[in-house]
Enzyme design. Structure first.
Site, PDB file in Angstrom:
ATOM      1  N   ASP A 168       0.817  -1.211   0.000  1.00 33.49           N
ATOM      2  CA  ASP A 168       0.000   0.000   0.000  1.00 33.49           C
ATOM      3  C   ASP A 168       0.855   1.267   0.000  1.00 33.49           C
ATOM      4  OD1 ASP A 168      -2.172  -1.665   0.008  1.00 33.49           O
ATOM      5  OD2 ASP A 168      -2.669  -1.333   2.123  1.00 33.49           O
ATOM      6  N   GLY A 169       1.967   1.251   0.717  1.00 28.03           N
ATOM      7  CA  GLY A 169       2.849   2.420   0.745  1.00 28.03           C
ATOM      8  C   GLY A 169       3.427   2.722  -0.629  1.00 28.03           C
TER       9      GLY A 169
END
Length: 144
Positions: free
Chosen positions: A73-74
């Site tokens: 997700d980052g």
């Protein structure tokens, strides 16, 4: 077709999938734009595509047809900052443990989605949300 690629370090078991994806993109004659960050991981593994362009940030990325983000997700959120206001569709391929935003897994079952997009058979959905802000019962205008 022009595709941007961004990612972070990945587990050794994901390497064959990424190698297969890059080979397929090369064979299809896709113009690849690879982020400097991702290139730093690909070079030592000898996975850096020969027919690609290195980009350093949003200003030299241009407007690709779509964007592949390899990571979690980052990494996907970093990809959003690379794209900026271009509204380029981003496909998040999860190469980590858990992904809520990057939910396509790095396995052979994920490739058809990218393949469909390459053949023009995929549809991009606008998922922007529109919010109206109110204060004391009055709608706020932009810039206030």
């Amino acid at each position: 077709m022009k595709i941007a690629l961004h990612g972070r370090n990945f587990k050794p078991e994901v390497q064959p999938y990424i190698a297969q994806m890059l080979t397929e993109l090369q064979q299809r004659g896709v113009e690849m734009l690879v982020s400097k960050t991702f290139a730093e991981f690909l070079h030592p593994l000898e996975l850096f595509p020969s027919n690609c362009t290195l980009y350093h940030g949003q200003e030299d990325l241009g407007k690709p047809d779509f964007f592949l983000s390899f990571g979690g997700d980052g990494t996907l959120l970093e990809a959003v900052t690379h794209v900026g206001e271009n509204q380029t569709p981003i496909v998040g391929i999860n190469t980590g443990r858990l992904g809520f935003l990057a939910n396509a897994g790095a396995d052979s079952q994920s490739e058809p989605g990218v393949g469909l997009h390459l053949h023009g058979a995929a549809r991009v959905c606008d998922r922007r949300s529109h919010a109206r802000l109110r204060r004391r019962g009055h709608r706020l205008r932009r810039g206030r």
